[in-house]
Design a protein around this motif. Structure first.
Motif, PDB file in Angstrom:
ATOM      1  N   ARG A 111      88.659 -35.589  64.164  1.00  0.00           N
ATOM      2  CA  ARG A 111      88.496 -37.095  63.645  1.00  0.00           C
ATOM      3  C   ARG A 111      88.167 -38.202  64.377  1.00  0.00           C
ATOM      4  NH1 ARG A 111      93.883 -39.594  61.309  1.00  0.00           N
ATOM      5  NH2 ARG A 111      94.255 -40.034  63.567  1.00  0.00           N
ATOM      6  N   GLY A 134      81.100 -40.634  62.668  1.00  0.00           N
ATOM      7  CA  GLY A 134      82.213 -40.066  61.851  1.00  0.00           C
ATOM      8  C   GLY A 134      82.822 -39.007  62.282  1.00  0.00           C
ATOM      9  N   GLU A 135      83.846 -38.563  61.600  1.00  0.00           N
ATOM     10  CA  GLU A 135      84.495 -37.133  62.010  1.00  0.00           C
ATOM     11  C   GLU A 135      83.485 -35.983  62.300  1.00  0.00           C
ATOM     12  OE1 GLU A 135      88.428 -34.515  60.245  1.00  0.00           O
ATOM     13  OE2 GLU A 135      88.002 -36.425  59.426  1.00  0.00           O
ATOM     14  N   ASN A 137      83.160 -32.219  61.686  1.00  0.00           N
ATOM     15  CA  ASN A 137      83.833 -31.016  60.954  1.00  0.00           C
ATOM     16  C   ASN A 137      83.393 -29.816  61.218  1.00  0.00           C
ATOM     17  OD1 ASN A 137      85.122 -32.889  58.944  1.00  0.00           O
ATOM     18  ND2 ASN A 137      83.111 -33.493  58.176  1.00  0.00           N
ATOM     19  N   SER A 153      78.766 -33.787  61.179  1.00  0.00           N
ATOM     20  CA  SER A 153      79.726 -34.869  61.099  1.00  0.00           C
ATOM     21  C   SER A 153      79.507 -35.640  59.407  1.00  0.00           C
ATOM     22  CB  SER A 153      79.257 -35.855  61.903  1.00  0.00           C
ATOM     23  OG  SER A 153      80.042 -37.027  62.005  1.00  0.00           O
ATOM     24  N   ASP A 154      80.878 -36.444  59.512  1.00  0.00           N
ATOM     25  CA  ASP A 154      80.891 -37.368  58.161  1.00  0.00           C
ATOM     26  C   ASP A 154      79.631 -38.274  58.171  1.00  0.00           C
ATOM     27  OD1 ASP A 154      83.139 -35.976  57.429  1.00  0.00           O
ATOM     28  OD2 ASP A 154      84.577 -37.572  57.617  1.00  0.00           O
ATOM     29  N   ASP A 155      79.007 -38.582  59.536  1.00  0.00           N
ATOM     30  CA  ASP A 155      78.123 -39.419  59.226  1.00  0.00           C
ATOM     31  C   ASP A 155      76.795 -38.937  58.880  1.00  0.00           C
ATOM     32  OD1 ASP A 155      77.015 -38.017  61.153  1.00  0.00           O
ATOM     33  OD2 ASP A 155      77.294 -39.471  62.990  1.00  0.00           O
ATOM     34  N   THR A 156      76.668 -37.799  58.278  1.00  0.00           N
ATOM     35  CA  THR A 156      75.558 -36.913  57.447  1.00  0.00           C
ATOM     36  C   THR A 156      74.563 -36.479  58.361  1.00  0.00           C
ATOM     37  OG1 THR A 156      74.212 -38.940  57.093  1.00  0.00           O
ATOM     38  CG2 THR A 156      75.755 -38.506  55.455  1.00  0.00           C
ATOM     39  N   HIS A 184      79.153 -36.474  53.569  1.00  0.00           N
ATOM     40  CA  HIS A 184      79.942 -35.908  54.846  1.00  0.00           C
ATOM     41  C   HIS A 184      79.361 -34.190  54.680  1.00  0.00           C
ATOM     42  CE1 HIS A 184      83.425 -38.920  54.272  1.00  0.00           C
ATOM     43  NE2 HIS A 184      82.099 -39.653  54.529  1.00  0.00           N
ATOM     44  N   LEU A 186      80.128 -30.690  56.238  1.00  0.00           N
ATOM     45  CA  LEU A 186      81.216 -29.796  56.657  1.00  0.00           C
ATOM     46  C   LEU A 186      81.113 -28.536  57.351  1.00  0.00           C
ATOM     47  CD1 LEU A 186      83.080 -29.955  53.132  1.00  0.00           C
ATOM     48  CD2 LEU A 186      83.685 -31.104  55.258  1.00  0.00           C
ATOM     49  N   GLY A 201      77.497 -29.534  52.757  1.00  0.00           N
ATOM     50  CA  GLY A 201      78.564 -30.464  52.899  1.00  0.00           C
ATOM     51  C   GLY A 201      79.052 -30.931  51.435  1.00  0.00           C
ATOM     52  N   HIS A 202      79.361 -32.153  51.351  1.00  0.00           N
ATOM     53  CA  HIS A 202      80.097 -32.790  50.212  1.00  0.00           C
ATOM     54  C   HIS A 202      79.053 -33.224  49.152  1.00  0.00           C
ATOM     55  CE1 HIS A 202      84.509 -33.800  51.139  1.00  0.00           C
ATOM     56  NE2 HIS A 202      84.107 -33.438  52.254  1.00  0.00           N
TER      57      HIS A 202
END
Length: 512
Positions: A111, A134-135, A137, A153-156, A184, A186, A201-202
């Protein structure tokens, strides 16, 4: 020390032990009491004389264990590291080595958007890599250069980091971002050549990126990381949900998404790692944003519209529900059977031996060969077991079954399946038997999911298998997840016990 595999190649893992880790509760805030281990990786750089060592990561802890068939229980804690940073909630790890001394390093992230590099022997922090917004993953180590680490990362973005001292002032050597992902990330995975990367990812998207030639040391003042704005392959068609795990199988792709309860094996048409890498200018752009798949390997032209990817097989993974961050792992080593493992959200671990899929295909072709000599027996693999219904009151058969099952437990064989082939003169196997085999091994109906070749039920209720890891020789498999547990599975235990009777005490090159 792992033994050489021969006729036991067909064996699949059996439950050997479970490990309950130290509880995270006392190190977490009162509103964050969800303790579980999210990642596990075996140390990949040991030689054949050393026992297998794995690292597992929870939100606040890193544990290092050694596995040995010579001890009971078969595990020993080698190192325990606690991350005391207030903002740290870790979820991913990957192994590397000190570029100068080759001491084992473990990279951990989560995180706080930092990649923390630990000296595993000393149990101390070596450095922290900063750059993501960002986080983080997922982490992966380049298979051809242990000093290169990829992070998702969550920052793409996907960032490529170098642990080489030459990059000490600017460790981020490359950024893959721009027109690939919009949500994000993953998961990230290297190709065996180290030249290609998968990400997902998402946003339900899977991308394949081509890494540029990386300079041996930073250039420019100040040095800036290389930027790759477009992937050479992009698709949102393979999955309809959050994609939380991707991997290469040779040049093929394995991936899964939550809600779907399947793992998909598929091919990017036109992609071959034997071809020269495409240039950045050859990557497809977003000039047609409505197109769900864009590929530089099978480009769409006005005169033709070739398929850009092909689904090959899908593997059945029931009872995953809405959970994401469930990771499969493929054991894939030259000369060995590829074996896929996955833990679901309800205490079950599944295994598929991919060599059986081809073996079944050959057997069925022989069975239905119109030119086959019917007076000669057909050779049936031992893992293709005909369905047999026994009388409930048949005590002799019950005793035989019990003895057979007991022997299989000690041999490490799965479900009393024997590795030898059988010469069958009577090939009238019956509808139920043929359907049972088809469910597990048939590849001709892509839309139908292949049932696991074996599965293991864990007695802990609702154990969620977050990540799977295989040892280098495929003799150990570890699944970590909820309930603060690691599930240890093993193949070839009886054979290794016999070979260990006169051997020395366990050793590990990860200890000082």
């Amino acid at each position: 020390m792992p033994s050489t595999v021969n006729q036991d190649d067909w064996d699949l893992p059996r439950l050997r032990a479970s490990i309950g880790f130290e509880d995270d509760f006392q190190y977490l805030s009162s509103d964050d009491q969800d303790t579980e281990f999210f990642d596990v990786k075996f140390y990949p750089y040991a030689d054949d004389t050393h026992d297998s060592v794995f690292a597992a990561v929870s939100k606040k802890h890193i544990v290092i264990y050694r596995l040995s068939n010579k001890t009971n229980p078969p595990y020993e804690l080698v190192q325990l590291i606690r991350d005391d940073d207030e903002d740290a909630l870790n979820c991913s790890c990957t192994w590397s080595k000190d570029p100068e001394t080759e001491a084992p390093w473990l990279c951990v992230a989560g995180r706080d958007a930092l990649i923390k590099v630990y000296d595993v022997i000393a149990g101390t922090l070596v450095k922290a890599l900063k750059g993501h917004g960002g986080e983080i993953n997922d982490l992966a180590t380049c298979p051809t250069d242990s000093s290169l680490i990829a992070s998702a990362s969550d920052d793409t973005t996907i960032r490529i980091w170098s642990l080489d001292p030459a990059w000490e002032k600017q460790p981020c050597v490359c950024i893959l971002a721009g027109e690939g992902h919009t949500a994000h990330l993953l998961t990230v995975a290297f190709h065996s050549t180290g030249r290609y990367i998968l990400s997902a990812g998402h946003d339900n998207v899977v991308c394949l990126w081509t890494l540029p030639d990386l300079p041996p040391e930073p250039t420019g003042n100040p040095a800036q990381p290389l930027a790759v704005h477009y992937p050479h392959f992009f698709t949102s068609e393979v999955h309809s949900g959050i994609v939380d795990c991707v991997a290469f199988f040779g040049d093929l792709v394995l991936s899964r998404a939550c809600h779907e309860d399947i793992i998909v094996l598929w091919r990017i048409e036109g992609f071959s790692s034997k071809d020269p890498p495409l240039s950045a200018s050859e990557a497809p752009t977003t000039s047609d944003p409505e197109r769900l798949t864009r590929s530089a390997f099978a480009p769409v032209t006005a005169s033709s519209c070739p398929p850009q990817y092909t689904r090959l097989v899908q593997f059945d993974t029931p009872n995953c529900g809405h959970q994401f961050y469930l990771r499969f792992k493929l054991y894939h080593r030259e000369g060995k059977h590829p074996v896929l493992a996955f833990g679901n959200a309800h205490s079950t671990i599944f295994f598929w031996d991919l060599a059986r899929l081809l073996g079944y295909h050959d057997f069925i072709n022989d069975l239905h060969d119109p030119d086959r000599d019917r007076l000669q027996p057909i050779h049936r693999p031992g893992w293709l077991v005909p369905v047999q219904h026994k009388n409930k009151g048949d005590t002799i058969n019950k005793l035989k079954d019990t003895a057979s099952d007991r022997e299989s437990v000690f041999s490490g064989r799965t479900g009393s399946v024997d590795a030898e082939t059988h010469a069958d003169l009577n090939v009238d196997y019956g509808y139920e038997t043929l359907e049972s085999w088809r469910d597990r091994y048939d590849l001709t109906h892509v839309e139908e999911s292949v049932v696991a070749h074996t599965h293991i039920n864990i007695t802990v209720k609702d154990f969620v298998g977050r990540q799977v890891a295989w040892s280098a020789h495929g003799d150990w498999c570890v699944v970590v997840g909820s309930k603060n547990l690691a599930i240890v599975l093993q193949r070839w235990a009886k054979r290794d016990n016999a070979s260990n009777a006169q051997s020395s005490q366990p050793s590990s090159n990860i200890q000082g």
